[in-house]
Design an enzyme around this catalytic site. Structure first.
Site, mmCIF file in Angstrom:
data_model
loop_
_atom_site.group_PDB
_atom_site.id
_atom_site.type_symbol
_atom_site.label_atom_id
_atom_site.label_comp_id
_atom_site.label_asym_id
_atom_site.label_seq_id
_atom_site.Cartn_x
_atom_site.Cartn_y
_atom_site.Cartn_z
ATOM 1 N N PRO A 7 0.824 -1.215 0.000
ATOM 2 C CA PRO A 7 0.000 0.000 0.000
ATOM 3 C C PRO A 7 0.853 1.259 0.000
ATOM 4 O O PRO A 7 1.639 1.484 0.904
ATOM 5 C CB PRO A 7 -0.797 -0.118 1.297
ATOM 6 C CG PRO A 7 -0.699 -1.554 1.693
ATOM 7 C CD PRO A 7 0.623 -2.021 1.198
ATOM 8 N N GLU A 8 0.712 2.044 -1.045
ATOM 9 C CA GLU A 8 1.349 3.356 -1.140
ATOM 10 C C GLU A 8 0.231 4.389 -1.204
ATOM 11 O O GLU A 8 -0.921 4.057 -0.967
ATOM 12 C CB GLU A 8 2.250 3.411 -2.378
ATOM 13 C CG GLU A 8 3.288 2.296 -2.400
ATOM 14 C CD GLU A 8 4.163 2.287 -3.644
ATOM 15 O OE1 GLU A 8 4.354 3.370 -4.229
ATOM 16 O OE2 GLU A 8 4.640 1.220 -4.029
ATOM 17 N N LYS A 37 1.304 7.632 3.647
ATOM 18 C CA LYS A 37 0.744 6.281 3.574
ATOM 19 C C LYS A 37 -0.061 5.928 4.818
ATOM 20 O O LYS A 37 -0.368 4.769 5.054
ATOM 21 C CB LYS A 37 1.878 5.265 3.384
ATOM 22 C CG LYS A 37 2.725 5.488 2.131
ATOM 23 C CD LYS A 37 3.895 4.529 2.082
ATOM 24 C CE LYS A 37 4.912 4.961 1.034
ATOM 25 N NZ LYS A 37 6.154 4.174 1.104
ATOM 26 N N ARG A 69 2.429 -10.082 7.359
ATOM 27 C CA ARG A 69 3.816 -9.912 7.812
ATOM 28 C C ARG A 69 3.961 -9.103 9.091
ATOM 29 O O ARG A 69 5.064 -8.872 9.557
ATOM 30 C CB ARG A 69 4.656 -9.305 6.690
ATOM 31 C CG ARG A 69 4.957 -10.362 5.665
ATOM 32 C CD ARG A 69 5.798 -9.855 4.534
ATOM 33 N NE ARG A 69 5.410 -10.566 3.329
ATOM 34 C CZ ARG A 69 5.731 -10.211 2.107
ATOM 35 N NH1 ARG A 69 6.450 -9.137 1.913
ATOM 36 N NH2 ARG A 69 5.355 -10.911 1.082
ATOM 37 N N ARG A 74 22.037 16.444 -3.113
ATOM 38 C CA ARG A 74 21.931 15.058 -2.621
ATOM 39 C C ARG A 74 22.747 14.126 -3.519
ATOM 40 O O ARG A 74 22.705 14.227 -4.744
ATOM 41 C CB ARG A 74 20.487 14.597 -2.591
ATOM 42 C CG ARG A 74 19.578 15.549 -1.941
ATOM 43 C CD ARG A 74 18.793 14.915 -0.801
ATOM 44 N NE ARG A 74 18.152 15.978 -0.040
ATOM 45 C CZ ARG A 74 18.532 16.358 1.163
ATOM 46 N NH1 ARG A 74 19.507 15.732 1.773
ATOM 47 N NH2 ARG A 74 17.923 17.338 1.780
ATOM 48 N N ARG A 93 16.233 -2.373 -2.365
ATOM 49 C CA ARG A 93 14.903 -2.444 -2.985
ATOM 50 C C ARG A 93 15.025 -2.812 -4.460
ATOM 51 O O ARG A 93 15.874 -2.268 -5.169
ATOM 52 C CB ARG A 93 14.195 -1.077 -2.892
ATOM 53 C CG ARG A 93 13.965 -0.600 -1.486
ATOM 54 C CD ARG A 93 12.911 -1.450 -0.785
ATOM 55 N NE ARG A 93 12.878 -1.214 0.637
ATOM 56 C CZ ARG A 93 13.465 -1.984 1.550
ATOM 57 N NH1 ARG A 93 14.161 -3.038 1.187
ATOM 58 N NH2 ARG A 93 13.363 -1.711 2.828
#
Length: 313
Positions: free
Chosen positions: A2-3, A58, A108, A149, A258
């Site tokens: 879920p985002e 979120k 989870r 960055r 990721r």
DNA sequence: AGTGGCTCCTGGCGGC
DNA sequence: TGCCGCCAGGAGCCAC
């Protein structure tokens, strides 16, 4: 996972039935789901009426009178308006009057729930960056946030302090839409590219909302309905499949732990562009893996011991 | 301060 | 067929 679009879908569905109801009880089925005890949650929430459903990044926010019931679904959390548990372990149940139970499942067990006094909302969300659809998230803001960055662009997008609500799927899809390579150093993104990224983020997230989210793992809305965004993904989860734009094989690397998916042709890495250190390492790991797997090697060249062509480095 | 690695957690899947 | 080990990843924590 879920985002923002999935959480928005959940909130919109809950907004059709929860406002006006009174929270009657909370039952904790798994102590891991909250740092607060069942007694603490009950004391904070019981007897209060639902005012509205909102989302921040979120986080699902069930706004009650004077207090917020905040839920983060993390990886596999699901909020369901279900009559019963159907045998699955329920992490918590919020019972509303009259006769509405909101059940939280979470395979989870990463999902979390909090009771937050309304007055503490800003402090609770203090570390979250701006909402992508909020007035603060302008191209100028994004340019400023990117500046200096050295982390990979992909990692930047996943950092909730920079912009709230973007996760692995929408980060990959937005970078594809913006035609930007995920390993570019965030600070190396030019003004025009920042504009593209800004627009691509909004378009991708909006498309996700329009499709009621992506049902990749287990996501379903509170009525048990699946989303449809997974059917139009361009790169996420499509390793080796042809790019829908150009036909090149979609590639996958691991960035910051990721899985990261991109089209090497639509998201080229022009020579001379500054890469993130982590990005360079990720590309090297992929090259090494391909070498070991013999990808690209012609069907077993007889005895020719590693002729230099296109070799390592 | 920024970056990146590790950790939590468990169903599902590949490999043997 | 069955078992073992690995993988997915959001966010917090920690070391550098």
């Amino acid at each position: 996972m879920p985002e923002l679009p999935e959480v928005e879908t959940v909130c919109r569905r809950l907004a059709t039935c929860l406002p006006g109801l009174v929270l009657d009880d909370i039952e904790i089925g798994d102590p891991l789901v909250s740092a607060q005890s069942g007694d603490e949650l009950r004391a904070a929430l019981r007897g209060r009426r639902v005012v509205a459903l909102r989302r921040r990044g979120k986080y699902v926010i069930i706004e009650l009178e004077g207090v917020l019931l905040v839920v983060h679904l993390r990886m596999t959390g699901r909020l369901l308006l279900a009559p019963d548990a159907g045998g699955r372990p329920v992490r918590f149940v919020a019972r509303f009057r009259p006769a509405t139970d909101l059940l939280f499942y979470d395979t989870r067990r990463f999902g979390r729930v909090w009771a937050v006094p309304a007055a503490d909302e800003n402090r609770f969300f203090a570390a979250l960056g701006p909402e992508p659809f909020g007035a603060e998230f302008t191209t100028a803001y994004l340019r400023g946030a990117l500046k200096g960055r050295t982390a990979p662009l992909k990692s930047f997008l996943l950092d909730q302090r920079r912009v709230a609500g973007v996760g692995n799927i929408y980060a990959d899809e937005a970078l594809f839409r913006a035609r930007l390579h995920p390993v570019l150093a965030a600070g190396a993104v030019g003004p025009g590219e920042a504009q593209r990224l800004h627009d691509a983020l909004l378009e991708t997230l909006q498309l996700g909302i329009d499709h009621e989210g992506a049902s990749i793992e287990s996501f379903v809305d509170p009525a048990g309905e699946r989303g449809a965004f997974q059917e139009i993904l361009n790169v996420y989860g499509r390793v080796g499949e042809p790019c829908r734009q150009c036909g090149a094989a979609v590639e996958r690397i691991e960035l910051g732990g990721r899985g990261t998916h991109f089209c090497p042709a639509c998201q080229p890495l022009p020579r001379g562009r500054r890469l993130a250190a982590g990005g360079r390492a990720a590309l090297a790991r992929r090259r090494e893996a391909q070498r070991l797997a013999g990808v690209g090697a012609q069907p077993r060249p007889p005895a020719a011991p590693r002729a230099g062509g296109g070799g390592p480095s």
